[in-house]
Write an enzyme that holds these catalytic residues in place. Structure first.
Site, PDB file in Angstrom:
ATOM      1  N   TYR A   1       0.843  -1.202   0.000  1.00  0.00           N
ATOM      2  CA  TYR A   1       0.000   0.000   0.000  1.00  0.00           C
ATOM      3  C   TYR A   1       0.877   1.250   0.000  1.00  0.00           C
ATOM      4  CZ  TYR A   1      -3.625  -3.287   1.657  1.00  0.00           C
ATOM      5  OH  TYR A   1      -4.484  -4.352   1.807  1.00  0.00           O
TER       6      TYR A   1
ATOM      7  N   LEU B   1     -22.896  -0.873  -0.246  1.00  0.00           N
ATOM      8  CA  LEU B   1     -23.994  -1.364   0.596  1.00  0.00           C
ATOM      9  C   LEU B   1     -24.518  -0.267   1.520  1.00  0.00           C
ATOM     10  CD1 LEU B   1     -22.579  -4.897   1.496  1.00  0.00           C
ATOM     11  CD2 LEU B   1     -24.602  -4.411   0.115  1.00  0.00           C
TER      12      LEU B   1
END
Ligand SMILES: NC(=O)c1ccc[n+]([C@@H]2O[C@H](COP(=O)([O-])OP(=O)(O)OC[C@H]3O[C@@H](n4cnc5c(N)ncnc54)[C@H](OP(=O)(O)O)[C@@H]3O)[C@@H](O)[C@H]2O)c1
Length: 298
Positions: free
Chosen positions: A51, A205
């Site tokens: 990352y 979601l």
């Protein structure tokens, strides 16, 4: 916030983990955000050498070097960055893992990693050699325990059989129920903790504009989100439903959730106060979310 053991280890992780992959480029802001998360009860922080080409680990190191005993840090290995910056190559070799661990320790400003994860893996890897590297690191006290991050049932089964992994990180959510078929129960039976990623499906979601996800069209994603809101209306926020669904499986120890800013942090902490989700709501959520299966690497 509740805390659960990682496998049979004595490591206790908060049921909401902080996925550091979502952090942006402002290091000062990120360090502050990570500290606020710890103050709010999140003690588990997941990063990777990949990352931000190592800067993500450095941010975690900066945030917690003075509070090392208060946090559980997982980081990952296996993706070797090319020297020319053009990308990375998969490398599960023993010598590479041993060297990469030293580099991660330096960036994290620590002398041990709580949980070291193989960042992927294939069935054609030299798995015995990879396991040997993790066992050496454990023996030498550089890592407390190890695991793999994988959504390949055939690879997961090999590690369950051959290694002493204590956790597996897997994508699992109301939009991705593939782990249910053959992984979750197997891992529970073997006392291996699942760390979920993607419980929010990157926010789809919750409130992000619908888009395609896995094999679902944006229309199908939108329908599911609308149905979730109906089930939760006036009872719990959608965040609690998404997190509560994955945490309801007894194999799961923590829902590692990507957090980018303070607003998301405070919404997720608020959502954690509504956990666990009641059985009646869980049954509704299961009934409206599609069951799916892995097509490959079975
Ligand atoms: N192979 C691997 O090992 C692997 C792969 C992927 C991830 N991971 C780990 O798992 C963590 C989570 O994975 P993920 O980022 O794919 O999935 P995720 O947790 O489902 O999605 C995180 C994203 O959801 C959005 N979000 C967060 N809180 C929200 C809220 N309250 N309301 C609306 N949206 C919200 C943010 O999107 P915006 O940033 O767009 O606002 C955030 O970046 C990563 O940080 C990383 O640590 C590991």
């Amino acid at each position: 916030m509740k805390y659960k053991n990682l496998g049979l280890s004595d490591i206790k992780v908060s049921e909401i983990g902080f996925g550091c992959m979502s952090l942006g480029e402002d290091e000062k802001y990120n360090v502050n955000l990570l500290s606020k998360a710890l103050d709010a009860g999140i003690n588990f922080f997941d990063t990777a050498d990949l990352y931000q080409a190592g800067r993500n680990e450095m941010t975690v190191g900066k945030a917690f070097s003075e509070k090392r005993d208060k946090v559980i840090i997982s980081t990952k290995v296996g993706n070797q960055l090319r020297a020319d910056g053009s990308g990375w190559d998969w490398n599960p070799g023993r010598d590479y893992i041993l060297k990469a661990a030293e580099e991660s320790l330096k960036r994290l400003k620590t002398d041990y990693i709580d949980l070291y994860l193989l960042h992927g893996g294939t069935i054609d890897d030299p798995i015995d050699e990879t396991i040997q590297a993790f066992e050496i690191l454990k023996r030498d006290g550089k890592i407390r325990t190890y695991g793999i991050s994988s959504i390949r049932p055939n690879v997961i089964r090999e590690y369950v059989k051959k290694s002493s992994i204590c956790s597996v990180m897997m994508q699992y959510s109301l939009l991705d129920r593939r782990p249910e078929e053959s992984c979750l129960d197997l891992l529970k039976e073997n006392n291996i903790s699942v760390l979920t990623r993607g419980a929010l499906a990157k926010g789809l979601l919750i409130n992000k504009p619908p888009q395609t996800y896995l094999k679902y069209s944006s229309g199908e994603v939108e329908n599911l989100t609308t149905e979730i809101k109906k089930v939760c209306h006036g009872i719990i926020p959608s965040e609690s439903a998404a997190l509560g669904f994955v945490l309801a499986h007894p194999a799961v120890s923590s829902a590692v959730t990507g957090i980018r800013n303070e607003q998301q942090l405070s919404e997720l902490i608020k959502a954690s106060h509504q956990l666990p989700v009641k059985n009646e709501i869980l049954s509704h959520l299961k009934a409206i979310s599609p069951v799916s299966y892995y097509d490959t690497h079975r």
